[in-house]
Enzyme design. Structure first.
Site, short mmCIF file in Angstrom:
data_model
loop_
_atom_site.label_atom_id
_atom_site.label_comp_id
_atom_site.label_asym_id
_atom_site.label_seq_id
_atom_site.Cartn_x
_atom_site.Cartn_y
_atom_site.Cartn_z
N LYS A 96 5.58 -5.80 -8.37
CA LYS A 96 5.26 -5.98 -6.95
C LYS A 96 5.91 -7.24 -6.37
CE LYS A 96 0.87 -3.48 -7.45
NZ LYS A 96 -0.56 -3.45 -7.08
N TYR B 196 0.33 4.68 -0.66
CA TYR B 196 -1.06 4.27 -0.83
C TYR B 196 -2.02 5.05 0.07
CZ TYR B 196 0.40 0.34 -3.76
OH TYR B 196 0.89 -0.42 -4.79
N ASN C 272 -1.38 -8.43 -7.50
CA ASN C 272 -1.64 -8.32 -8.94
C ASN C 272 -0.42 -7.92 -9.77
OD1 ASN C 272 -1.57 -5.67 -8.18
ND2 ASN C 272 -3.59 -5.12 -8.95
N HIS D 151 2.01 -2.39 -10.75
CA HIS D 151 1.26 -1.16 -10.56
C HIS D 151 1.43 -0.30 -11.81
CE1 HIS D 151 -0.18 2.57 -8.74
NE2 HIS D 151 0.86 3.15 -9.29
P1 CMP Z 1 -2.93 -0.91 -7.77
O1 CMP Z 1 -4.03 -0.48 -8.66
O2 CMP Z 1 -1.57 -1.01 -8.28
O3 CMP Z 1 -2.95 0.02 -6.47
C1 CMP Z 1 -3.94 -0.18 -5.48
C2 CMP Z 1 -3.87 -1.61 -5.06
O4 CMP Z 1 -4.78 -2.01 -4.06
C3 CMP Z 1 -4.26 -2.50 -6.23
O5 CMP Z 1 -3.27 -2.40 -7.23
C4 CMP Z 1 -4.36 -3.83 -5.56
O6 CMP Z 1 -3.08 -4.40 -5.32
C5 CMP Z 1 -4.97 -3.41 -4.23
N1 CMP Z 1 -6.41 -3.68 -4.23
C6 CMP Z 1 -7.35 -3.06 -4.96
N2 CMP Z 1 -8.56 -3.58 -4.71
C7 CMP Z 1 -8.38 -4.55 -3.81
C8 CMP Z 1 -9.24 -5.46 -3.13
N3 CMP Z 1 -10.57 -5.45 -3.37
N4 CMP Z 1 -8.70 -6.33 -2.25
C9 CMP Z 1 -7.38 -6.33 -2.01
N5 CMP Z 1 -6.49 -5.47 -2.61
C10 CMP Z 1 -7.00 -4.61 -3.50
#
Ligand code: CMP
Length: 139
Positions: free
Chosen positions: A11, A51, A114, A117
């Site tokens: 990311k 998304y 984070n 993905h």
């Molecule tokens: P990922 O699981 O790759 O795909 C969905 C994304 O949404 C996740 O990673 C995070 O980057 C984002 N995400 C999930 N939960 C939260 C949250 N509580 N606040 C902000 N971003 C979130």
């Protein structure tokens, strides 16, 4: 039966922080073969489409803004039990909860930013892989 492919993105936060090489090293050292890869930037339309499942979540706007702010690395990875093994390698969505040694523990800064993905099912791995790659780009 479990599939042998998953989809990943490095990311924008991890790209900005110079972690592409270290993350790819962790991925290949864990036995994943890269069968497709590109360095690209998501448009607003791309991010909203990718998304769409999260469109009703309170963090959707923040997520789309983050995922479009700079380039990403998108890749399809191959290994036995790919989806489950890759999720173990990257760790929990929230890096504060991710196990020691996982990619998110090492490189992520927050639940939103984070670092990587990983697909959550074989079905989504196939959908997400074909969102980013044409058949002729997969080797
Ligand atoms: P990922 O699981 O790759 O795909 C969905 C994304 O949404 C996740 O990673 C995070 O980057 C984002 N995400 C999930 N939960 C939260 C949250 N509580 N606040 C902000 N971003 C979130």
């Amino acid at each position: 039966m479990t599939g042998n492919r998953t989809f990943t993105m490095i990311k924008p936060d991890a790209v900005e922080n110079g972690h592409i090489g270290a993350i790819l090293e962790k991925i290949t050292a864990a036995g994943f073969k890269i069968v497709a890869m590109k360095y690209t930037q998501l448009s607003l339309r791309d991010a909203k489409g990718f998304y769409a499942v999260h469109s009703e979540r309170p963090f959707f706007g923040e997520l789309v803004e983050f995922m479009t702010r700079g380039p990403i690395v998108a890749a399809i990875l191959e290994k036995d039990n790919a989806v489950e093994d890759f999720r173990a390698l990257i760790g929990a969505t929230n890096p504060a909860e991710a196990a020691e040694g996982t990619i998110r523990k090492l490189f992520a800064t927050s639940i939103g930013e984070n670092a990587v993905h990983g697909s959550d099912s074989d079905e989504n791995a196939a959908i997400e892989g074909s969102f980013h790659f044409a058949g002729r780009e997969v080797y």
